[in-house]
Design an enzyme around this catalytic site. Structure first.
Site, PDB file in Angstrom:
ATOM      1  N   THR A 100       0.870  -1.182   0.000  1.00  0.00           N
ATOM      2  CA  THR A 100       0.000   0.000   0.000  1.00  0.00           C
ATOM      3  C   THR A 100       0.900   1.222   0.000  1.00  0.00           C
ATOM      4  O   THR A 100       1.593   1.482   0.988  1.00  0.00           O
ATOM      5  CB  THR A 100      -0.925   0.005   1.222  1.00  0.00           C
ATOM      6  OG1 THR A 100      -1.790  -1.130   1.161  1.00  0.00           O
ATOM      7  CG2 THR A 100      -1.776   1.272   1.237  1.00  0.00           C
ATOM      8  N   LYS A 175      -7.688   1.576  -2.668  1.00  0.00           N
ATOM      9  CA  LYS A 175      -7.294   1.144  -1.320  1.00  0.00           C
ATOM     10  C   LYS A 175      -7.370   2.297  -0.322  1.00  0.00           C
ATOM     11  O   LYS A 175      -7.915   2.144   0.777  1.00  0.00           O
ATOM     12  CB  LYS A 175      -5.874   0.568  -1.362  1.00  0.00           C
ATOM     13  CG  LYS A 175      -5.271   0.219   0.003  1.00  0.00           C
ATOM     14  CD  LYS A 175      -5.993  -0.925   0.681  1.00  0.00           C
ATOM     15  CE  LYS A 175      -5.479  -1.208   2.089  1.00  0.00           C
ATOM     16  NZ  LYS A 175      -4.159  -1.860   2.108  1.00  0.00           N
ATOM     17  N   LYS A 250      -0.699   4.893   8.591  1.00  0.00           N
ATOM     18  CA  LYS A 250       0.003   5.038   7.317  1.00  0.00           C
ATOM     19  C   LYS A 250      -0.990   5.231   6.166  1.00  0.00           C
ATOM     20  O   LYS A 250      -0.852   6.137   5.339  1.00  0.00           O
ATOM     21  CB  LYS A 250       0.864   3.808   7.057  1.00  0.00           C
ATOM     22  CG  LYS A 250       1.430   3.722   5.645  1.00  0.00           C
ATOM     23  CD  LYS A 250       1.876   2.319   5.317  1.00  0.00           C
ATOM     24  CE  LYS A 250       2.057   2.141   3.824  1.00  0.00           C
ATOM     25  NZ  LYS A 250       2.370   0.750   3.438  1.00  0.00           N
TER      26      LYS A 250
END
Length: 304
Positions: A100, A175, A250
């Site tokens: 990611t 995502k 994150k």
């Protein structure tokens, strides 16, 4: 998705941590030849016990692979590693990055791969360690239709669903948007439970209502932030992570960067990023992201 894995592939898998290790093991278990590399000796040893052939270097792992899968912490790691991997791989090798990372970094990685004569797909995942171990991850893919189809048999083994979201970087875009929803909803669910406690509601009563009413969401029904109502949720394991707070911080940071760059009005998403950054600074990878309920409770003057 078939889940049969198709013809036997030779796969290089770089990054064998909590997510990558089980993903590589599932591929090996399905009959694919998997050569793996990780900088952490313990991770490499665990993968070897699961049927992954250990490689002494990342370049050595990709030398005879037809597919290279990477699962790394951040965009800079992916881009730095591609500088090593691309010259070592055979022309036409399919590079699938399941990390990611920032959308811009994903597009840069794609451009570098194509310029080197490779094929590329960004395919970040949702489902956490539990999904990685069970082979039920959801893949969000960005790249060409042919590349998505080429990766399909491997994604079938590692996941329960794969969605082609568009061109390069589209998987990463999906995502971070998904995880912005998740972060905001977990905070909302946590705040509701703390409010319910103050109003004299039991956790079970609130869950029984909200889980079958308009408050129903994944953060409530699957990853419930309080012990009791969902026995499999991390709250019943002292918030031992399925999806660590640091990883949520994150991902929300990436979403916040995209929000600001795009000039989007997203007050809840930006605030969620701030709250998780503060929470993760204290607990890091030691707690599941649902443990933020304890912070909300403490800040309201009642210790967990």
């Amino acid at each position: 998705m078939s889940g049969d894995g198709g013809a036997r592939r030779t796969v290089a898998f770089i990054g064998l941590g909590h997510m990558g290790g089980p993903m590589a093991a599932n591929l090996a278990g399905a009959g694919h030849r998997v050569r793996g590399h990780d900088l952490v000796p313990e991770a490499l040893a665990a993968a070897a016990r699961a049927g992954v052939e250990p490689a002494g270097s990342a370049a050595g792992a990709v030398a005879d692979a037809d597919t290279v899968i990477t699962m790394l912490p951040a965009g800079r790691h992916v881009l730095d590693l591609y500088d090593t991997l691309l010259p070592a791989a055979r022309p036409g090798t399919l590079f699938v990055d399941c990390s990611t990372i920032d959308v811009a970094d994903a597009r840069t990685a794609h451009e570098r791969a194509v310029a080197a004569g490779m094929r590329a797909l960004d395919a970040p995942v949702s489902g956490g360690v539990v999904g990685a171990e069970a082979g039920t991850l959801t893949f969000m893919a960005g790249g060409g239709e042919a590349e998505f189809a080429g990766a399909g048999p491997l994604l079938d083994v590692m996941g329960g669903k794969a969605v082609h979201c568009g061109g390069p970087g589209a998987g990463q875009a999906a995502k971070i948007c998904n995880n912005m929803i998740l972060g905001v909803s977990m905070i909302a669910v946590s705040e509701a439970f703390v409010l319910g406690e103050r109003l004299g509601l039991s956790h079970q009563a609130l869950f029984d209502v909200a889980s079958t009413a308009s408050g129903q969401c994944w953060a409530l029904s699957v990853n419930c932030p309080v012990p009791g109502p969902v026995p499999t949720s991390p709250a019943n394991r002292d918030y031992r992570p399925g999806f660590a707070a640091a990883l949520m911080a994150k991902d929300l940071g990436l979403a916040a960067n995209a929000v600001k760059a795009g000039g989007v009005q997203a007050e809840l998403g930006l605030r969620a990023a701030e709250l998780y950054a503060e929470y993760a600074e204290r607990v890091g990878a030691a707690e599941d992201f649902s443990g933020i309920v304890r912070t909300i409770r403490e800040q309201g003057g009642e210790c967990a």
